[in-house]
Design an enzyme around this catalytic site. Structure first.
Site, short mmCIF file in Angstrom:
data_model
loop_
_atom_site.label_atom_id
_atom_site.label_comp_id
_atom_site.label_asym_id
_atom_site.label_seq_id
_atom_site.Cartn_x
_atom_site.Cartn_y
_atom_site.Cartn_z
N GLY A 268 -16.63 6.49 53.93
CA GLY A 268 -15.81 5.61 54.30
C GLY A 268 -15.26 6.09 55.86
O GLY A 268 -15.13 5.28 56.83
N MET A 270 -13.69 9.95 58.05
CA MET A 270 -13.49 11.37 58.34
C MET A 270 -12.36 11.55 59.31
O MET A 270 -12.42 11.22 60.30
CB MET A 270 -14.83 12.06 58.68
CG MET A 270 -14.95 13.59 58.65
SD MET A 270 -14.64 14.17 57.21
CE MET A 270 -13.58 15.61 57.63
N GLU A 305 -6.94 8.61 56.70
CA GLU A 305 -7.53 9.49 57.63
C GLU A 305 -6.37 10.06 58.52
O GLU A 305 -6.39 11.41 58.77
CB GLU A 305 -8.63 9.01 58.39
CG GLU A 305 -9.68 8.45 57.81
CD GLU A 305 -10.20 9.39 56.54
OE1 GLU A 305 -10.21 10.55 56.65
OE2 GLU A 305 -10.74 8.84 55.48
N HIS A 308 -4.28 12.62 56.71
CA HIS A 308 -4.87 14.05 56.57
C HIS A 308 -4.47 14.94 57.64
O HIS A 308 -4.74 16.21 57.49
CB HIS A 308 -6.48 13.87 56.73
CG HIS A 308 -7.10 13.52 55.35
ND1 HIS A 308 -6.69 14.37 54.17
CD2 HIS A 308 -8.03 12.81 54.94
CE1 HIS A 308 -7.65 14.06 53.16
NE2 HIS A 308 -8.48 13.06 53.72
#
Ligand code: TRP
Ligand code: ZN
Length: 881
Positions: A268, A270, A305, A308
């Site tokens: 999907g 990164m 993302e 993260h």
């Protein structure tokens, strides 16, 4: 391509590296087939080591061009350089030295899409989990944190844009029309977070001022001409940045944040530090090309993302066994974000449906593994629903155990204590134990033990004593390599619902096992006594899906119907409806196999009608409640001796029954839901579209259905309605002139838009029935198909194998044979995508014997193919074991 070495990695074998790499300076001279990579690594021997040990750097398919230590060439006798490793037998004895290596790589022919590759003439990277070693020799493991300086050189014409992690510090011209840019990332990071993008792309810009006043330049880069399609993603990004400050106190920590959309991408998206790289499917959207589901996915993945940055990047994983440390936690955070942005109840139901559809079959089949696995052969195969989705459920349970405030205190402590570290699940659990003073050792089994626990519950009400007694028994089924299970700590949220629909008060006799509406199940058998219960309640269990378990509850059908109408918990209300539908489908399946016609109770049809027409309920909720359990859901509930054709027939019969019971009601409601206002992707508008499209699907089964679907298709002004009506036409009226015309019109309109053509492939690959094999085979030669693009492969082959029960599981085995042949073809180019596709066969043992034998043959065909990649070998061997 990497072939299998058969090596098994084990959690208990973890040992810190003898060497560290505090500083990494990389220079890239970009050229499609011969990119030069110069790496200057500052290498430190661990202070506590007494002797000098060999230094072994990871590589993958590399050729060494040059090597120097502290500025001097290294003699041939002092090192061994192979494609997979560079070993310095006797590195300098001093504490710190500089190693320079030069490698040459071929991004244009990198079809595995790991490391540095080209996507539509753009250079891009994917390094998680072990792609960095395809770029340069390195200690490619997540506990090696390094500060990176990256210099990129390229032809200005070929690549006017040069991006890497961190902040831009310098750029300028070079000879021969070349130019360069230098990027510095001050935050030490593991190599899997490295990224580089270079090419000619369009951009949209915005700004975000953080809570402490840092002014961050935001950029989203897309193919020229598609800038307009990135607006929704940018909006989602800004909302994510604000939400993470408000809810978790997490602030962004660089001057720029960039996102790049590429069209060839294995997954999907990164979370590379400061430079997220996305599958363009999760960036590009407008009403004409994206469905409401696409908008929701974009919002969730942009958030994921971005989140993260703290849960994954600032605090990363010590080793890949700890993957759920960042993934489970970050999924939990993106779920909460979406729940806050949309409807919490509806979001929760959708999450549980996904968990059951993707994670339950994993946990119940040969690929079952704990949220934190203890062994792997190929780490790429552990980016699973168990690590991500069940991992998120475990974090949610921690919050349920501790309460929202203590949970937040635990997260604060986690950031405080572990910022800048490569941490473990033990570290994570410890912060919550510390802030709460609780013993979480039994709870931690959720990370270490595979399998979906089952709770069996029976109840007894004593009207004279006003006492309700619950008997609860837990069991965890055996899974591969874990035949004996320990008892788990299961937080079971519940309510006792009275005749007026309100929760009844109670006194729990045993205060330790019942707390704030949650029963703490920790033993094999519990007897829980509630006193002061003034009437016999309907039992509402696992409210909000407080624990990822299966329930076997002896409950009166009357109570189910009552809860379906009255439970104040949206999830449990939906669950009651879903259980009634599921039970009816299983009964119909059994009659079908016994050669009898299904008979459904009128009450069930009426329930569907009353939910549809209940304006007190959100349309999105009504759409979910009216959606019948999928064929795969029913197969999972039945569990063994599966005949997909009989399941399909049972499901069609129920759908037709519900539709004919409610014809007038559904027609009137369908008509009233037509929305003439300008398009908005917000959750409420999407919910109305969802309900209208569910009704269309029901009505399509009655007289005049094909005409109404064709009208819907012609009148559609957005992709949600267009794709829904095309699905109805293609699936319910295959071969009709209306279906054929719609399929052709759709292709003519969107031929040049690959993301939209993915939907066209998906819709056709999922048309039920034995012809699907031939349909899919034919579509593989369509000009819009590409056997190197993961999105195309997933749309056609993935949809066929995971989303078409009657087609894939065709009784003569042709579906399996085609599948095995295709997966083996794909594997030659992209082992990661092939291995993921191959998991479609994981439930083969639950099929009836004829299909089971044919599925096994297909698995053996793959297993007996020489030189399989580690990725596919690992999946096939475990599936057959
Ligand atoms: N870490 C990424 C995420 O969940 C996903 C990811 C892992 C990935 N490995 C990958 C993406 C390989 C692309 C290719 O956000
Ligand atoms: Zn992630």
């Amino acid at each position: 391509m990497r072939t299998d070495t058969g090596q098994v990695f084990k959690l208990e074998d973890y040992r810190p590296s003898d060497y560290l790499i505090p500083q990494t300076r990389l220079t890239f001279r970009l050229s499609p087939e011969a990119t030069v990579v110069v790496a200057e690594l500052t290498i430190e021997r661990r202070a506590e080591l007494k002797t000098v040990t060999p230094l072994a750097l990871d590589g993958d398919g590399l050729t060494l061009q040059r090597i120097e230590v502290d500025g001097k060439a290294v003699p041939l006798s002092a090192y061994v350089a192979g494609p997979d490793q560079l070993v310095l037998n006797a590195p300098p004895a001093k504490a710190k030295f500089t190693l320079v290596t030069e490698t040459r790589i071929d991004p244009a022919h990198n079809e595995a899409l790991m490391g540095l590759y080209r996507s539509s003439n753009v250079y891009c990277t994917q390094c998680e989990a072990e792609g960095f070693r395809r770029i340069t020799y390195f200690l490619d493991r997540p506990d090696i944190l390094s500060v990176y300086t990256v210099r990129i050189e390229a032809s200005r014409q070929e690549a006017p844009l040069l991006l890497s992690n961190g902040n831009p510090v310098k750029s300028g011209n070079l000879a021969d029309g070349w130019h360069y840019a230098v990027w510095e990332d001050p935050h030490p990071k593991p190599s899997y977070l490295f990224a580089l993008v270079a090419g000619d792309l369009g951009k949209i810009e915005d700004r975000f001022v953080t809570m402490s006043g840092r002014d961050v330049a935001l950029g989203i880069y897309v193919e020229h001409g598609k800038e307009r399609l990135a607006g929704y993603a940018m909006d989602a990004l800004k909302r994510s940045m604000k939400w993470d400050e408000d809810l978790f106190g997490c602030e962004y920590d660089l001057d720029v944040f960039n996102i790049v959309a590429v069209s060839d991408f294995n997954m999907g998206a990164m979370e590379n530090k400061g430079l997220n790289i996305f599958n363009d499917k999760y960036v590009l959207a407008d009403e004409e090309t994206a469905t409401d589901a696409d908008f929701a996915n974009i919002e969730a993945i942009i958030a994921h993302e971005y989140f993260h940055n703290w849960t994954g990047n600032r605090i990363t994983c010590r080793d890949w066994f700890q993957l759920c440390l960042k993934e489970g936690l970050t999924v939990y955070r993106d779920h909460e974000f979406s729940a806050d942005q949309r409807s919490r109840g509806v979001k929760r139901i959708a999450e549980v449906r996904t968990l059951r559809a993707l994670q339950f079959p994993e946990d119940q089949g040969p690929l079952a593994h704990p949220v934190r696995p203890r062994r792997y052969r190929e780490i790429n195969n552990f980016y699973t629903a168990t690590v991500y989705e069940k991992g998120s459920e475990v974090v949610r349970m921690i919050r349920t155990l501790l309460g929202a405030e203590t949970f937040r205190a635990g997260m604060d402590l986690y950031f405080l204590r572990h910022d800048g570290q490569a941490a473990t699940i033990e570290d994570f659990v410890q912060v919550f134990a510390d802030v709460s003073g609780r013993d979480l050792s039994q709870f931690a089994l959720w990370y270490n033990q595979a399998g979906t626990p089952n709770l069996t519950v029976s109840s007894h009400y004593d009207a004279g004593e006003k006492v309700l007694t619950l008997e609860i028994e837990q069991s965890v089924p055996p899974t591969p390599s874990e035949s004996r299970k320990r008892l788990m700590h299961i937080p079971l949220a519940f309510g006792l619902v009275g005749k007026d629909g309100k929760d009844l008060p109670y006194k729990a006799a045993d205060g330790a096992t019942v707390e704030n509406g949650v029963i703490h199940v920790r033993k094999r058998r519990h007897t829980v006594r509630f006193s002061g219960v003034t009437e016999r309640p309907a039992l509402s269990l696992n409210r909000g899906f407080s624990a990822p378990v299966t329930l076997s509850v002896a409950q009166k059908t009357d109570d189910q119907f009552f809860l379906a109408a009255h439970d104040k918990d949206a999830f449990s209300r939906w669950q009651a409806v879903n259980t009634l539908l599921s039970d009816a489908l299983i009964a119909a399946f059994r009659r079908q196999r016994g050669g009898k016609k299904p008979d459904f109770t009128a009450r069930l049809g009426e329930l569907a009608g009353s939910i549809a027409a209940n304006d007190d309920l959100e349309p999105a909720y009504r759409a979910l409640a009216l959606t019948l359990p999928s064929e795969a859901d029913i197969a999972r509930e039945i569990g063994k001796d599966i005949d997909p054709d009989a399941i399909f027939a049972a499901r069609e019969a129920l759908a037709t029954f519900v539709a004919s019971t409610n014809k007038q009601r559904f027609e009137a409601l369908y008509a009233s839901l037509l929305d003439n206002r300008p398009f908005s992707p917000d959750a409420a508008s999407a919910g109305r579209r969802a309900l209208r499209n569910v009704l269309l699907d029901y009505l399509s089964r009655l007289n005049g259905g094909v005409e109404s679907a064709a009208r819907h298709f012609k009148a559609a002004t957005n992709m949600t309605d267009l794709a829904a009506s095309l699905t109805v036409l293609a699936h319910r009226h295959p071969g009709s002139p209306q279906a054929d015309a719609a399929i052709a019109a759709f292709a003519a309109k969107f031929a040049s838009d690959p993301l939209v053509m993915d939907k066209w492939f998906q819709i056709q690959a999922s048309v039920p029935g034995p012809q699907a094999v031939e349909t899919v085979r034919a579509l593989m030669t369509h000009p819009a198909f590409s056997s190197t693009n993961p999105n195309r492969l997933r749309s056609l082959i993935g949809t066929f194998s995971s989303g078409n029960q009657t087609g894939f599981h065709r009784a003569d085995g042709a579906g399996y044979r085609f599948f095995a042949e295709t997966v083996l073809e794909i594997e030659k180019r992209n082992p990661q995508v092939a291995a993921r596709l191959a998991t479609a066969l994981r439930s083969w043992r639950s099929l009836e014997t004829g299909r089971q034998a044919k599925a096994r043959e297909a698995l053996l065909t793959m297993a007996n193919t020489p030189n399989l990649s580690a990725d596919l070998r690992d999946i096939i061997d475990r599936t057959l074991a």
